[in-house]
Structure formats: structure tokens, C-alpha cells
Write a protein that holds these residues in place. Structure first.
Motif, PDB file in Angstrom:
ATOM      1  N   THR A 110      23.028  38.934  41.196  1.00  0.00           N
ATOM      2  CA  THR A 110      22.480  38.998  39.837  1.00  0.00           C
ATOM      3  C   THR A 110      22.232  40.424  39.360  1.00  0.00           C
ATOM      4  OG1 THR A 110      20.279  38.679  40.769  1.00  0.00           O
ATOM      5  CG2 THR A 110      21.406  36.717  39.945  1.00  0.00           C
ATOM      6  N   ALA A 111      21.936  41.359  40.273  1.00  0.00           N
ATOM      7  CA  ALA A 111      21.655  42.742  39.836  1.00  0.00           C
ATOM      8  C   ALA A 111      22.894  43.403  39.243  1.00  0.00           C
ATOM      9  CB  ALA A 111      21.073  43.567  40.982  1.00  0.00           C
ATOM     10  N   PRO A 112      24.065  43.388  39.927  1.00  0.00           N
ATOM     11  CA  PRO A 112      25.257  43.932  39.277  1.00  0.00           C
ATOM     12  C   PRO A 112      25.595  43.209  37.984  1.00  0.00           C
ATOM     13  CG  PRO A 112      25.639  43.694  41.633  1.00  0.00           C
ATOM     14  CD  PRO A 112      24.330  43.028  41.338  1.00  0.00           C
ATOM     15  N   LEU A 113      25.411  41.876  37.965  1.00  0.00           N
ATOM     16  CA  LEU A 113      25.688  41.118  36.742  1.00  0.00           C
ATOM     17  C   LEU A 113      24.769  41.559  35.613  1.00  0.00           C
ATOM     18  CD1 LEU A 113      27.098  38.759  35.243  1.00  0.00           C
ATOM     19  CD2 LEU A 113      25.246  37.308  36.053  1.00  0.00           C
ATOM     20  N   THR A 114      23.486  41.766  35.929  1.00  0.00           N
ATOM     21  CA  THR A 114      22.531  42.198  34.910  1.00  0.00           C
ATOM     22  C   THR A 114      22.916  43.562  34.350  1.00  0.00           C
ATOM     23  OG1 THR A 114      20.737  40.947  35.943  1.00  0.00           O
ATOM     24  CG2 THR A 114      20.102  42.765  34.503  1.00  0.00           C
ATOM     25  N   ALA A 115      23.316  44.488  35.217  1.00  0.00           N
ATOM     26  CA  ALA A 115      23.719  45.817  34.752  1.00  0.00           C
ATOM     27  C   ALA A 115      24.986  45.741  33.914  1.00  0.00           C
ATOM     28  CB  ALA A 115      23.925  46.745  35.954  1.00  0.00           C
ATOM     29  N   ILE A 116      25.955  44.920  34.350  1.00  0.00           N
ATOM     30  CA  ILE A 116      27.186  44.764  33.575  1.00  0.00           C
ATOM     31  C   ILE A 116      26.876  44.164  32.209  1.00  0.00           C
ATOM     32  CG2 ILE A 116      29.340  43.443  33.448  1.00  0.00           C
ATOM     33  CD1 ILE A 116      29.552  43.802  36.519  1.00  0.00           C
ATOM     34  N   THR A 117      25.989  43.167  32.177  1.00  0.00           N
ATOM     35  CA  THR A 117      25.637  42.541  30.898  1.00  0.00           C
ATOM     36  C   THR A 117      24.943  43.536  29.979  1.00  0.00           C
ATOM     37  OG1 THR A 117      25.344  40.451  32.089  1.00  0.00           O
ATOM     38  CG2 THR A 117      24.521  40.544  29.846  1.00  0.00           C
ATOM     39  N   ALA A 118      24.109  44.416  30.535  1.00  0.00           N
ATOM     40  CA  ALA A 118      23.476  45.465  29.725  1.00  0.00           C
ATOM     41  C   ALA A 118      24.533  46.385  29.133  1.00  0.00           C
ATOM     42  CB  ALA A 118      22.482  46.258  30.576  1.00  0.00           C
ATOM     43  N   ALA A 119      25.519  46.763  29.953  1.00  0.00           N
ATOM     44  CA  ALA A 119      26.605  47.604  29.441  1.00  0.00           C
ATOM     45  C   ALA A 119      27.391  46.881  28.360  1.00  0.00           C
ATOM     46  CB  ALA A 119      27.527  48.006  30.591  1.00  0.00           C
ATOM     47  N   VAL A 120      27.574  45.582  28.534  1.00  0.00           N
ATOM     48  CA  VAL A 120      28.315  44.782  27.562  1.00  0.00           C
ATOM     49  C   VAL A 120      27.639  44.838  26.186  1.00  0.00           C
ATOM     50  CG1 VAL A 120      28.756  42.360  26.944  1.00  0.00           C
ATOM     51  CG2 VAL A 120      29.508  43.251  29.149  1.00  0.00           C
ATOM     52  N   VAL A 121      26.319  44.898  26.155  1.00  0.00           N
ATOM     53  CA  VAL A 121      25.608  44.997  24.870  1.00  0.00           C
ATOM     54  C   VAL A 121      26.063  46.251  24.124  1.00  0.00           C
ATOM     55  CG1 VAL A 121      23.357  45.245  23.765  1.00  0.00           C
ATOM     56  CG2 VAL A 121      23.613  43.700  25.711  1.00  0.00           C
ATOM     57  N   GLY A 122      26.126  47.377  24.817  1.00  0.00           N
ATOM     58  CA  GLY A 122      26.588  48.608  24.179  1.00  0.00           C
ATOM     59  C   GLY A 122      28.019  48.517  23.714  1.00  0.00           C
ATOM     60  N   VAL A 123      28.873  47.850  24.517  1.00  0.00           N
ATOM     61  CA  VAL A 123      30.284  47.694  24.155  1.00  0.00           C
ATOM     62  C   VAL A 123      30.429  46.822  22.912  1.00  0.00           C
ATOM     63  CG1 VAL A 123      32.471  46.707  24.944  1.00  0.00           C
ATOM     64  CG2 VAL A 123      31.106  48.086  26.509  1.00  0.00           C
ATOM     65  N   ILE A 124      29.620  45.767  22.821  1.00  0.00           N
ATOM     66  CA  ILE A 124      29.700  44.874  21.661  1.00  0.00           C
ATOM     67  C   ILE A 124      29.220  45.584  20.392  1.00  0.00           C
ATOM     68  CG2 ILE A 124      28.896  42.692  20.664  1.00  0.00           C
ATOM     69  CD1 ILE A 124      28.684  41.591  23.507  1.00  0.00           C
ATOM     70  N   VAL A 125      28.178  46.407  20.503  1.00  0.00           N
ATOM     71  CA  VAL A 125      27.735  47.189  19.341  1.00  0.00           C
ATOM     72  C   VAL A 125      28.864  48.094  18.863  1.00  0.00           C
ATOM     73  CG1 VAL A 125      26.143  48.984  18.562  1.00  0.00           C
ATOM     74  CG2 VAL A 125      25.292  47.079  19.929  1.00  0.00           C
ATOM     75  N   ASN A 126      29.594  48.693  19.807  1.00  0.00           N
ATOM     76  CA  ASN A 126      30.749  49.509  19.442  1.00  0.00           C
ATOM     77  C   ASN A 126      31.784  48.683  18.685  1.00  0.00           C
ATOM     78  OD1 ASN A 126      32.891  51.744  19.814  1.00  0.00           O
ATOM     79  ND2 ASN A 126      33.798  49.993  20.868  1.00  0.00           N
ATOM     80  N   LEU A 127      31.990  47.448  19.119  1.00  0.00           N
ATOM     81  CA  LEU A 127      32.943  46.564  18.450  1.00  0.00           C
ATOM     82  C   LEU A 127      32.484  46.281  17.014  1.00  0.00           C
ATOM     83  CD1 LEU A 127      35.539  44.905  19.024  1.00  0.00           C
ATOM     84  CD2 LEU A 127      34.044  42.973  19.570  1.00  0.00           C
ATOM     85  N   ALA A 128      31.180  46.054  16.829  1.00  0.00           N
ATOM     86  CA  ALA A 128      30.648  45.820  15.481  1.00  0.00           C
ATOM     87  C   ALA A 128      30.855  47.042  14.592  1.00  0.00           C
ATOM     88  CB  ALA A 128      29.162  45.466  15.565  1.00  0.00           C
ATOM     89  N   VAL A 129      30.641  48.241  15.144  1.00  0.00           N
ATOM     90  CA  VAL A 129      30.865  49.482  14.375  1.00  0.00           C
ATOM     91  C   VAL A 129      32.338  49.600  13.989  1.00  0.00           C
ATOM     92  CG1 VAL A 129      30.826  52.003  14.520  1.00  0.00           C
ATOM     93  CG2 VAL A 129      28.897  50.677  15.394  1.00  0.00           C
ATOM     94  N   PHE A 130      33.221  49.283  14.935  1.00  0.00           N
ATOM     95  CA  PHE A 130      34.666  49.336  14.688  1.00  0.00           C
ATOM     96  C   PHE A 130      35.043  48.383  13.553  1.00  0.00           C
ATOM     97  CE2 PHE A 130      39.012  47.986  15.403  1.00  0.00           C
ATOM     98  CZ  PHE A 130      39.677  49.153  15.712  1.00  0.00           C
ATOM     99  N   PHE A 131      34.538  47.157  13.631  1.00  0.00           N
ATOM    100  CA  PHE A 131      34.826  46.171  12.583  1.00  0.00           C
ATOM    101  C   PHE A 131      34.292  46.639  11.234  1.00  0.00           C
ATOM    102  CE2 PHE A 131      35.436  41.927  15.046  1.00  0.00           C
ATOM    103  CZ  PHE A 131      36.512  42.485  15.703  1.00  0.00           C
ATOM    104  N   ALA A 132      33.041  47.112  11.220  1.00  0.00           N
ATOM    105  CA  ALA A 132      32.422  47.525   9.959  1.00  0.00           C
ATOM    106  C   ALA A 132      33.233  48.635   9.287  1.00  0.00           C
ATOM    107  CB  ALA A 132      30.987  47.999  10.220  1.00  0.00           C
TER     108      ALA A 132
END
Length: 447
Positions: free
Chosen positions: A372-394
Motif C-alpha cells: 500500500t505504501a508504494p501505491l499511496t505514493a504513486i496515487t499521490a503522483a497521479v494527482v499531480g499528473v492529472i492536474v497537468n492533464l487538466a491544464v493541457f486540456f484548458a
């Protein structure tokens, strides 16, 4: 006073009874992974009592650790547990197949009639709504995972890495997983967030596969079976890739799609929103199978169809096959449909491998997973990646001609309204997309 829990489990379920349910699920599985998992829980745990709450969550926790669409993998897991290998294959395929046929039809309409004013107007309204949906996805995941400064720092670092440094998505995932692994050893309290699906609800009564039902014979772990499953899947993958290479050459579009989406399938930690930047980098920037605008349109179509959101890759394949006229200018639909089928096969093949290969180990241990610890860290990174995707779309939605071009005020208004509906009024994705499409069509027809 609530009715007493059923003491006896329900009658045994045949393969074809389960087949009918999995087929129905393929047509009604709207709402993204959370909605799809809730739908299966309500039907399989609470109403039909095919599997108990604890066994359902045990399977879900494993699927949450895997790359790929967790809802489709969960259906595959339960189908396999109930009716062996063919049960798992039926459940997993039927979860995807209706979506594939629907998306091929929608992709054809998009390519053939996308420039008709009414259709263009619908898409004009949907694009800003999709931007708001992606931002909402980042908020929804972030509010569940970013519980301390360490995890916030990982999310911010991931955003900077992909937005400013243009680092590839796989590298970000690997780095986040490594941070989580070392964090679990040296600062475990900061990485003990868990999967976020909540604890077990009240029991619905005796189930066919209950808490203490012995693991069925076919689900017991054995190295011989492990080796056979691995060999069969490797032969399937290599045979399909080899056939495409023999027919079209290694540099042929279909062969490159097969290779690219095999890699993408192994990187979808955190769901479809997380891997979309990788698909963007490859399909739009590197291979030029479609444009950035077409990619946004494809995500809009994917949001409105049943099945996993990662099915948007079928749209990518269809547009790439059609646009490159793989079979000549007289067979554009055939080229698009073939490419969509190839992409879907290579995207989902690893998901079946993970369940049929790892399921027996998970069923035989019934212990707490320690990843769960690596998964939690990966999921945290995914949040930043998704925000980047929203900026790209906008950027592409609000300044379609670039920053030097005009600002799309109407798109901005539709996007803000969609965000208010999602964040403030908790509206569903489908109503938001449909309402935004109608507003966009009205705006375009009036101008």
C-alpha cells in the motif's frame, strides 16, 4: 426493524446465468471505476449474494494494486473465482465488448460527420466540460490520498516533472513507487493511507463464496499452473504481435499501435486519467495518429459510454487507422475498426494475465497486502499528473489557436458551469456532459 439476514446461501449459479449478468453489466457500467465497483457491490454482494463483503474487498484491494482498469479486473476476478478460467474471461471480455462496439460506432460518426454544425456544436460544449471533469477527478483522488505534507510534496513534484521538465510518465511512476517503498521503511506513518474504499459494510447474509468458504481447487496456487498461464499469455501476445509484424512490418501503424498500447497497459496505475498523458505523448506528439483536439473529443465520447474510461484508446486506434487510410481510401471504416480492435486487445490482455496469474496467490494467502505504501505514493503522483492533464486540456479548449489567438469566452463559461455542477452540486458526469453539449450546440447554432 430490518429483516433478518439469510442464513442459507443462494442456489448455485451456472456459467450461463453469470454470463447473462456480465453481459448486462457491460451495457450499464457507467460512472467510472467508483460507480462500476459500487454497482457490482450492490448487485453481487447485497442482492444476489454471490460473494461476501470481505471476499469482495479482498479481491478489490488486489485489483487496486494492479495497472489497468480495476473495475474490469474485479469482474474478471469474481468470474474466475466462480467459474474457473472461462468464467473470468467471459466476465472481463463482456465488461469491455459493448463499449468497444459503441465507441466504434461513435468514432465513425465523429470522423464522417464531425464537421456538421450541430455535431461540432455538441463537441464545442463537451470539451470544456471534460476539462472540468478531469479537474474534478484530481480533486476527488487528492482529497482521499493527500493527507500530509509528504504526499502533497510528491503530487507537486509530479506536476512539475511532467509539466515543466517534460519527464516521461513511466519515470514518474517508478520514482513515486520507490519513494513509497523507502517511505514505508523509514516513515511508515506518512504512507499508511490505504486504498480509500472504506471498511466493510454490514453483512448481507450467507453468500455463495462466503468469508470462510474454502478456496476452490482451481484457485489454489501452484507453480505448474503459474508457468502454464504465463506461457499461454506470452504465446498469445507474441503470436498476435508477430502476425501484425509479418503482415505490415515492424514499422506498420497496426504493429506500432500494438507495441505502444502494450506498454501503456502496464503503466495505468491510478486509472485512465493517469495514463492519458502517456497516451498523449505517444499518440499525438510522437506517432501523430490524431490531433490534440481529436484526443479531447475522444475523451468526451469515452466519458459518455459504458465500460472503463481507458476505452478511449479504442477511439485513438480508430481515428489513427482511419486517418492513415491503412487499407486504402475506400475502406476507411474497416481500417478504423481494425485498429480499434487491435488497440483494445493489446490494452486489456495484461489485465487478464494479472488476474489469472496472481489470483491464486491472493486467494491462497488471504493476508493483508503489503504494497500500500508504494501505491499511496504513486496515487499521490497521479494527482499531480492529472492536474497537468487538466491544464493541457484548458489551454487547447480556451485558446484553440494558441495564446496569440482569441480567448474562447463561451467555452470558459461552460467550463465554469460544469465545474460548479460537479464540485458544488455533486452532479453526475453524464448529466454534466449532456447539458454542456446542448449548451454548446445552442451557442454554435446562434452564432
Amino acid at each position: 426493524m430490518p429483516p433478518p439476514e439469510p442464513v442459507e446461501p443462494p442456489a448455485p449459479v451456472s456459467f450461463w446465468q453469470a454470463f447473462a449478468y456480465w453481459l448486462k453489466l457491460g451495457f450499464i457500467s457507467f460512472g467510472g471505476p467508483a460507480g462500476q465497483i459500487a454497482l457490482m457491490h450492490q448487485e453481487l454482494v447485497e442482492r444476489r449474494r454471490w460473494i461476501s463483503e470481505k471476499r469482495f474487498l479482498h479481491a478489490l484491494n488486489y485489483c487496486m494494486l494492479l495497472p489497468g482498469p480495476e473495475a474490469q479486473q474485479l469482474a474478471t476476478y469474481i468470474g474466475w473465482l466462480m467459474h474457473r478460467t472461462w468464467g473470468g474471461i467471459a466476465a472481463g471480455v463482456l465488461f469491455v465488448l459493448p463499449s468497444l462496439f459503441i465507441l466504434i460506432g461513435l468514432s465513425w460518426a465523429y470522423m464522417a460527420y464531425g464537421h456538421v454544425p450541430a455535431v461540432a456544436g455538441l463537441l464545442y460544449g463537451v470539451k470544456p466540460a471534460v476539462t472540468a471533469i478531469v479537474l474534478f477527478a484530481a480533486w476527488r483522488i487528492g482529497s482521499r490520498v493527500l493527507k500530509n505534507a509528504w504526499l502533497w510534496a510528491i503530487a507537486v513534484a509530479a506536476f512539475v516533472a511532467i509539466f515543466a521538465l517534460r519527464l516521461p510518465f513511466p519515470l514518474i511512476v517508478l520514482a513515486a513507487g520507490a519513494i513509497g517503498y523507502f517511505g514505508s521503511r523509514f516513515a511508515p506513518a506518512y504512507f499508511a493511507v490505504g486504498s480509500g474504499h472504506g471498511g466493510a459494510a454490514a453483512s448481507a447474509g450467507a453468500a455463495l463464496i462466503d468469508d470462510h468458504t474454502p478456496t476452490p481447487q482451481h484457485a489454489l496456487f501452484g507453480w505448474g499452473r503459474f508457468a502454464r498461464v504465463l506461457a499461454v499469455f506470452f504465446a498469445l501476445w507474441l503470436g498476435a504481435l508477430g502476425a501484425l509484424t509479418a503482415l505490415y512490418g515492424w514499422n506498420g501503424a497496426l504493429t506500432q499501435m500494438a507495441w505502444f498500447f502494450t506498454k501503456a497497459a502496464l503503466l495505468t496505475f491510478g486509472g485512465a486519467y493517469a495514463v492519458l498523458p502517456y497516451v498523449f505523448q505517444g499518440a499525438v506528439d510522437h506517432y501523430h495518429w490524431l490531433s490534440a483536439t481529436q484526443m479531447i473529443d475522444g475523451l468526451a465520447l469515452g466519458e459518455t459510454t459504458p465500460g472503463p474510461l481507458i476505452m478511449v484508446v479504442s477511439f485513438v486506434g480508430f481515428v489513427g487507422g482511419w486517418g492513415q487510410a491503412l487499407f486504402g481510401p475506400q475502406a476507411l471504416f474497416a481500417a478504423g475498426a481494425a485498429a480499434a480492435a487491435v488497440v483494445t486487445f493489446f490494452t486489456f490482455l495484461p489485465s487478464f494475465l494479472f488476474i489469472l496469474l496472481g489470483g491464486p496467490f491472493i486467494e491462497s494467502t488471504h493476508g493483508n497486502l503489503k504494497f500500500t505504501a508504494p501505491l499511496t505514493a504513486i496515487t499521490a503522483a497521479v494527482v499531480g499528473v492529472i492536474v497537468n492533464l487538466a491544464v493541457f486540456f484548458a489551454y487547447h479548449v480556451l485558446w484553440p489557436a494558441g495564446l496569440s489567438g482569441p480567448f474562447e469566452i463561451a467555452s470558459a463559461v461552460i467550463g465554469v458551469l460544469a465545474a460548479i455542477a460537479l464540485f458544488r452540486f455533486k452532479a453526475g458526469v453524464i448529466p454534466v456532459v449532456l447539458a454542456s453539449a446542448l449548451i454548446g450546440m445552442a451557442w454554435q447554432l446562434l452564432h
